[in-house]
Design an enzyme around this catalytic site. Structure first.
Site, PDB file in Angstrom:
ATOM      1  N   GLY A  70      48.527  41.952  45.208  1.00  0.00           N
ATOM      2  CA  GLY A  70      50.206  42.318  45.962  1.00  0.00           C
ATOM      3  C   GLY A  70      51.688  41.521  45.038  1.00  0.00           C
ATOM      4  N   GLY A 118      45.724  41.790  45.842  1.00  0.00           N
ATOM      5  CA  GLY A 118      45.194  43.016  46.116  1.00  0.00           C
ATOM      6  C   GLY A 118      44.404  44.308  45.391  1.00  0.00           C
ATOM      7  N   GLU A 141      44.101  32.861  44.920  1.00  0.00           N
ATOM      8  CA  GLU A 141      44.837  33.007  45.972  1.00  0.00           C
ATOM      9  C   GLU A 141      45.198  31.257  46.463  1.00  0.00           C
ATOM     10  OE1 GLU A 141      43.837  37.069  45.961  1.00  0.00           O
ATOM     11  OE2 GLU A 141      43.125  35.240  46.501  1.00  0.00           O
ATOM     12  N   ASP A 149      42.051  36.925  50.301  1.00  0.00           N
ATOM     13  CA  ASP A 149      42.475  38.628  51.611  1.00  0.00           C
ATOM     14  C   ASP A 149      41.982  39.854  51.137  1.00  0.00           C
ATOM     15  OD1 ASP A 149      44.415  39.138  50.149  1.00  0.00           O
ATOM     16  OD2 ASP A 149      46.139  39.467  51.085  1.00  0.00           O
TER      17      ASP A 149
END
Length: 354
Positions: A70, A118, A141, A149
């Site tokens: 992301g 992502g 992360e 995620d």
């Protein structure tokens, strides 16, 4: 004055019977924005409804990678409220991740180059995950004060043994062979074979099933090198089976091997809060009913983390000031309140999947 041409961040096209989605921010390693998510979702809908489309292929433009994750700078600079920039982006992104997992037509992704965060969410939930000799795969992360995620906790929880726990807590980057070993990818195809593969996919008969596509992919694939993680599997399974991050670190200390000491030092450099939250999410994912349950918990955790300190400190140290010296708060595992961890994983009122 010469006009500057603005190129689309997502290229959606049809090539024969193949629907193509091409991430098109090569200078930013195809980092994912909310606007890009809003283009991917309708493209999937259109390809699924189009009877002439046999399969869908995701690729990234440029030579650096499929997608580095992301756009964390945009999140850093955005509105920091419970329903701010991050929450809006993650909710939309996670819905697309789930959409890919249940896509009714064969969905393929070429995880070439850097594929992280992502980028994993857009590829590793697909039916056919292709890596190349350039693939660099990670869920890093915890190094920026965040958590795995995009359904990463579901994927990592179902990796062999404790491989997923190891990857989640270290954030280590792995290559093609290890990605296949960890269950994040299916097969390796040399980069030079990809154009011929795309041509073959474009000739598929609509209605072609996943078994036939697997056979087609096999004609272009090569045997990957031995997985490095397999060499350390016994140590990883033993040391990372602990009931807490602290017990894992103790086990690594007790082992004393160079691999164990390196893993211990890497983990010790990460956000203590992120480590504890990540560990809890991955363990819960083992008992989850499916991907969407994990995404829902990840969303709650992401929104909570976005209200705290470590995410913004991690992004500051990594990409804003680039001093690589984050100052985590709290600075130690012992100071992280387990009651906060439990509160942060409770589903929020405005759920991703109502």
């Amino acid at each position: 004055m010469t006009a500057v041409e603005t190129l689309p961040e997502i290229i959606v096209e049809r090539k024969g019977s193949l629907g193509r989605i091409r991430l098109n921010r090569p200078k930013a390693m195809n980092s994912l924005t909310r606007a890009m998510v809003h283009l991917i979702a309708p493209a999937l809908d259109a390809f699924e409804k189009d009877a002439a489309i046999a399969a869908v292929l995701l690729t990234g433009e440029g030579e650096r990678g499929l997608c580095a994750g992301g756009d964390i700078r945009a999140l850093y600079e955005g509105e920091r409220t419970p329903n701010g920039t991050g929450a809006k982006f993650w909710r939309d992104e996670y819905r697309v991740n789930a959409r890919i997992a249940r896509f009714s037509k064969p969905y393929l992704a070429v995880m070439d180059g850097i594929t992280m965060g992502g980028g994993i969410g857009l590829s590793a939930h697909g039916a056919h995950r292709i890596v190349t000799e350039r693939s660099r795969i990670a869920m890093p992360e915890v190094g920026i004060g965040f958590v795995p995620d995009v359904g990463g906790t579901w994927l990592l929880a179902h990796a062999p043994g404790e491989i997923g726990t190891y990857l989640a807590l270290t954030g280590e980057t792995i290559g093609a062979a290890d990605a296949i070993y960890a269950g994040l990818a299916d097969l390796q195809i040399p980069l030079g074979n990809i154009p011929a593969l795309i041509e073959a996919l474009a000739q598929l008969t609509p209605g072609t099933g996943n078994e036939a596509i697997r056979a087609l992919l096999g004609k272009h694939a090569i045997r990957p090198e031995p997985a490095r993680l397999a060499e350390h599997r016994a140590l990883i399974d033993q040391c990372f089976a602990g009931s807490s991050v602290e017990t894992i670190l103790q086990a690594l200390d007790a082992d004393g091997s160079s691999f164990a000491m390196k893993a211990r030092d890497i983990i010790a450099s990460k956000s203590p809060t992120s480590l504890k939250l990540t560990f809890r999410l991955v363990r819960l994912a083992r008992e989850a009913s499916g991907l969407e349950e994990c995404l829902e918990r990840e969303f709650a955790a992401a929104v909570a983390v976005a209200q705290g300190h470590d995410f913004y400190e991690g992004v500051r140290a990594a990409i804003i000031d680039k001093d690589r010296n984050p100052r985590w708060s709290p600075p130690s595992l012992a100071e992280v309140d387990d009651r906060d961890i439990e509160a942060w994983i409770q589903p929020v009122t405005d759920r991703v999947f109502p």
